[in-house]
Design a protein around this motif. Structure first.
Motif, PDB file in Angstrom:
ATOM      1  N   ARG A  44       0.947  -1.145  -0.127  1.00 65.44           N
ATOM      2  CA  ARG A  44       0.221  -0.093   0.041  1.00 65.44           C
ATOM      3  C   ARG A  44       0.927   1.271   0.104  1.00 65.44           C
ATOM      4  O   ARG A  44       1.955   1.311   0.783  1.00 65.44           O
ATOM      5  CB  ARG A  44      -0.966   0.040   1.233  1.00 65.44           C
ATOM      6  N   GLU A  45       0.646   2.252  -0.812  1.00 60.02           N
ATOM      7  CA  GLU A  45       1.572   3.377  -1.181  1.00 60.02           C
ATOM      8  C   GLU A  45       0.678   4.654  -0.737  1.00 60.02           C
ATOM      9  O   GLU A  45      -0.594   4.792  -1.068  1.00 60.02           O
ATOM     10  CB  GLU A  45       1.821   3.494  -2.595  1.00 60.02           C
ATOM     11  N   PHE A  46       1.489   5.411   0.038  1.00 60.30           N
ATOM     12  CA  PHE A  46       0.755   6.785   0.247  1.00 60.30           C
ATOM     13  C   PHE A  46       0.563   7.526  -1.031  1.00 60.30           C
ATOM     14  O   PHE A  46       1.645   7.796  -2.034  1.00 60.30           O
ATOM     15  CB  PHE A  46       1.819   7.542   1.123  1.00 60.30           C
ATOM     16  N   VAL A  47      -0.477   8.116  -1.247  1.00 60.20           N
ATOM     17  CA  VAL A  47      -0.612   9.319  -2.334  1.00 60.20           C
ATOM     18  C   VAL A  47      -0.700  10.562  -1.958  1.00 60.20           C
ATOM     19  O   VAL A  47      -0.122  11.456  -2.498  1.00 60.20           O
ATOM     20  CB  VAL A  47      -1.937   8.792  -3.060  1.00 60.20           C
ATOM     21  N   ALA A  48      -1.758  10.833  -0.795  1.00 60.79           N
ATOM     22  CA  ALA A  48      -1.612  12.300  -0.528  1.00 60.79           C
ATOM     23  C   ALA A  48      -2.287  12.278   0.626  1.00 60.79           C
ATOM     24  O   ALA A  48      -3.117  11.562   1.360  1.00 60.79           O
ATOM     25  CB  ALA A  48      -2.534  12.997  -1.553  1.00 60.79           C
ATOM     26  N   GLY A  49      -2.151  13.361   1.480  1.00 63.69           N
ATOM     27  CA  GLY A  49      -2.691  13.659   2.850  1.00 63.69           C
ATOM     28  C   GLY A  49      -2.946  15.003   3.191  1.00 63.69           C
ATOM     29  O   GLY A  49      -2.154  16.241   2.639  1.00 63.69           O
ATOM     30  N   LEU A  50      -3.740  15.554   3.922  1.00 69.82           N
ATOM     31  CA  LEU A  50      -4.446  16.616   4.279  1.00 69.82           C
ATOM     32  C   LEU A  50      -4.647  16.698   5.576  1.00 69.82           C
ATOM     33  O   LEU A  50      -5.394  16.072   6.150  1.00 69.82           O
ATOM     34  CB  LEU A  50      -5.601  17.191   3.291  1.00 69.82           C
ATOM     35  N   ASN A  56      -2.277  22.157   5.574  1.00 71.94           N
ATOM     36  CA  ASN A  56      -0.842  21.319   5.279  1.00 71.94           C
ATOM     37  C   ASN A  56      -1.207  19.949   4.523  1.00 71.94           C
ATOM     38  O   ASN A  56      -2.477  19.304   4.623  1.00 71.94           O
ATOM     39  CB  ASN A  56      -0.474  21.135   6.692  1.00 71.94           C
ATOM     40  N   MET A  57      -0.385  19.920   3.501  1.00 73.95           N
ATOM     41  CA  MET A  57      -0.629  18.817   2.964  1.00 73.95           C
ATOM     42  C   MET A  57       0.485  17.767   2.281  1.00 73.95           C
ATOM     43  O   MET A  57       1.519  18.538   2.428  1.00 73.95           O
ATOM     44  CB  MET A  57      -1.650  19.155   1.593  1.00 73.95           C
ATOM     45  N   LYS A  58       0.591  16.740   1.996  1.00 81.45           N
ATOM     46  CA  LYS A  58       1.663  16.092   1.571  1.00 81.45           C
ATOM     47  C   LYS A  58       1.376  15.149   0.623  1.00 81.45           C
ATOM     48  O   LYS A  58       0.164  14.679   0.375  1.00 81.45           O
ATOM     49  CB  LYS A  58       2.280  15.172   2.758  1.00 81.45           C
ATOM     50  N   TYR A  59       2.331  14.937  -0.555  1.00 79.74           N
ATOM     51  CA  TYR A  59       1.912  13.973  -1.702  1.00 79.74           C
ATOM     52  C   TYR A  59       3.058  13.033  -1.848  1.00 79.74           C
ATOM     53  O   TYR A  59       4.355  13.401  -1.706  1.00 79.74           O
ATOM     54  CB  TYR A  59       1.926  14.779  -3.032  1.00 79.74           C
ATOM     55  N   GLY A  60       2.790  11.933  -2.234  1.00 76.50           N
ATOM     56  CA  GLY A  60       3.866  10.932  -2.830  1.00 76.50           C
ATOM     57  C   GLY A  60       4.539  11.534  -3.925  1.00 76.50           C
ATOM     58  O   GLY A  60       4.031  12.143  -4.842  1.00 76.50           O
ATOM     59  N   GLU A  61       5.731  10.998  -4.147  1.00 82.36           N
ATOM     60  CA  GLU A  61       6.749  11.535  -5.027  1.00 82.36           C
ATOM     61  C   GLU A  61       6.242  11.304  -6.408  1.00 82.36           C
ATOM     62  O   GLU A  61       6.142  12.033  -7.502  1.00 82.36           O
ATOM     63  CB  GLU A  61       7.992  10.934  -5.132  1.00 82.36           C
ATOM     64  N   LYS A  64       3.138  13.894  -7.354  1.00 78.06           N
ATOM     65  CA  LYS A  64       3.328  15.344  -7.331  1.00 78.06           C
ATOM     66  C   LYS A  64       3.034  15.979  -8.595  1.00 78.06           C
ATOM     67  O   LYS A  64       3.637  15.787  -9.533  1.00 78.06           O
ATOM     68  CB  LYS A  64       4.689  15.540  -6.669  1.00 78.06           C
ATOM     69  N   GLY A  65       2.397  17.139  -8.502  1.00 82.95           N
ATOM     70  CA  GLY A  65       2.112  18.067  -9.549  1.00 82.95           C
ATOM     71  C   GLY A  65       1.246  17.506 -10.522  1.00 82.95           C
ATOM     72  O   GLY A  65       0.756  18.348 -11.346  1.00 82.95           O
ATOM     73  N   ARG A  66       0.473  16.211 -10.423  1.00 85.02           N
ATOM     74  CA  ARG A  66      -0.528  15.683 -11.000  1.00 85.02           C
ATOM     75  C   ARG A  66      -2.033  15.590 -10.167  1.00 85.02           C
ATOM     76  O   ARG A  66      -2.932  15.838 -10.757  1.00 85.02           O
ATOM     77  CB  ARG A  66       0.009  14.407 -11.710  1.00 85.02           C
ATOM     78  N   PHE A  67      -1.719  15.233  -8.970  1.00 84.08           N
ATOM     79  CA  PHE A  67      -2.931  14.963  -7.979  1.00 84.08           C
ATOM     80  C   PHE A  67      -2.999  15.929  -7.182  1.00 84.08           C
ATOM     81  O   PHE A  67      -2.070  16.693  -6.663  1.00 84.08           O
ATOM     82  CB  PHE A  67      -2.708  13.937  -7.472  1.00 84.08           C
ATOM     83  N   THR A  68      -4.305  16.544  -6.787  1.00 83.35           N
ATOM     84  CA  THR A  68      -4.452  17.506  -5.793  1.00 83.35           C
ATOM     85  C   THR A  68      -5.649  16.909  -4.595  1.00 83.35           C
ATOM     86  O   THR A  68      -6.734  16.424  -5.139  1.00 83.35           O
ATOM     87  CB  THR A  68      -5.087  18.618  -6.440  1.00 83.35           C
ATOM     88  N   ILE A  69      -5.311  17.004  -3.471  1.00 84.50           N
ATOM     89  CA  ILE A  69      -6.112  16.607  -2.510  1.00 84.50           C
ATOM     90  C   ILE A  69      -6.715  17.821  -1.956  1.00 84.50           C
ATOM     91  O   ILE A  69      -6.178  18.991  -1.696  1.00 84.50           O
ATOM     92  CB  ILE A  69      -5.414  15.624  -1.361  1.00 84.50           C
ATOM     93  N   SER A  70      -8.193  17.628  -1.548  1.00 83.89           N
ATOM     94  CA  SER A  70      -8.905  18.595  -1.106  1.00 83.89           C
ATOM     95  C   SER A  70     -10.178  18.251  -0.076  1.00 83.89           C
ATOM     96  O   SER A  70     -10.063  16.858  -0.038  1.00 83.89           O
ATOM     97  CB  SER A  70      -9.531  19.565  -1.937  1.00 83.89           C
ATOM     98  N   VAL A 101      -1.976  12.435  13.156  1.00 85.63           N
ATOM     99  CA  VAL A 101      -0.665  12.852  12.553  1.00 85.63           C
ATOM    100  C   VAL A 101      -1.028  12.815  10.930  1.00 85.63           C
ATOM    101  O   VAL A 101      -1.775  12.206  10.311  1.00 85.63           O
ATOM    102  CB  VAL A 101       0.180  11.567  12.666  1.00 85.63           C
ATOM    103  N   LEU A 102      -0.435  13.817  10.401  1.00 88.48           N
ATOM    104  CA  LEU A 102      -0.304  13.811   8.688  1.00 88.48           C
ATOM    105  C   LEU A 102       0.765  12.980   8.425  1.00 88.48           C
ATOM    106  O   LEU A 102       2.045  13.385   8.442  1.00 88.48           O
ATOM    107  CB  LEU A 102      -0.269  15.411   8.190  1.00 88.48           C
ATOM    108  N   SER A 103       0.665  11.707   8.178  1.00 85.96           N
ATOM    109  CA  SER A 103       1.598  10.802   8.103  1.00 85.96           C
ATOM    110  C   SER A 103       1.447  10.218   6.490  1.00 85.96           C
ATOM    111  O   SER A 103       0.478  10.195   5.951  1.00 85.96           O
ATOM    112  CB  SER A 103       1.447   9.671   8.815  1.00 85.96           C
ATOM    113  N   THR A 104       2.732   9.569   6.281  1.00 85.88           N
ATOM    114  CA  THR A 104       2.664   8.788   4.966  1.00 85.88           C
ATOM    115  C   THR A 104       2.582   7.221   5.271  1.00 85.88           C
ATOM    116  O   THR A 104       2.641   6.551   4.187  1.00 85.88           O
ATOM    117  CB  THR A 104       3.761   9.047   4.047  1.00 85.88           C
TER     118      THR A 104
END
Length: 122
Positions: A44-50, A56-61, A64-70, A101-104
């Motif tokens: 299981r792979e982290f994609v995005a977190g908010l 604050n947000m994080k994206y999987g490498e 990045k630049g293609r997906f947006t979490i909201s 936690v905003l975690s991956t």
């Protein structure tokens, strides 16, 4: 507690999809929300977190630049806008909620949805 993911489907490479995850049974606005994905035979792979506030947000490498979490806390819903989709984005996508936690890392998330299939193919 329920997390109901929807919006998956079959899309051509370069196309877009918008996933939604409707939450119930907990105080959505107090939770970090995340999206993960799992392809057959892979971890299981982290994609995005908010964060709960949306600031604050994080994206999987790989996304990045293609997906947006909201998120919309009034509707208890988190979204994942996926653009410029590639074949390697094919997976089951899961939404998840974390109290702290905003975690991956998957094990830091308390609640999980059932997943929605995304297939990118011509």
């Amino acid at each position: 507690v329920q997390l109901q993911a929807s919006g998956g489907g079959l899309v051509q490479p370069g196309g877009s999809l918008r996933l939604s995850c409707a939450a119930s049974g907990f105080t959505f606005s107090s939770y970090v929300m995340g999206w993960f994905r799992q392809a057959p035979g892979k971890k299981r792979e982290f994609v995005a977190g908010l964060s709960w506030s949306g600031t604050n947000m994080k994206y999987g490498e790989s996304v990045k630049g293609r997906f947006t979490i909201s998120r919309n806390n009034a509707k208890n819903t988190v979204y994942l806008q996926m653009n410029s989709l590639k074949a390697e984005d094919t997976a089951v996508y899961f939404c998840a909620a974390s109290r702290y936690v905003l975690s991956t890392t998957p094990h830091n998330y308390d609640y999980w949805g059932q997943g929605t299939q995304v297939t990118v193919s011509s």
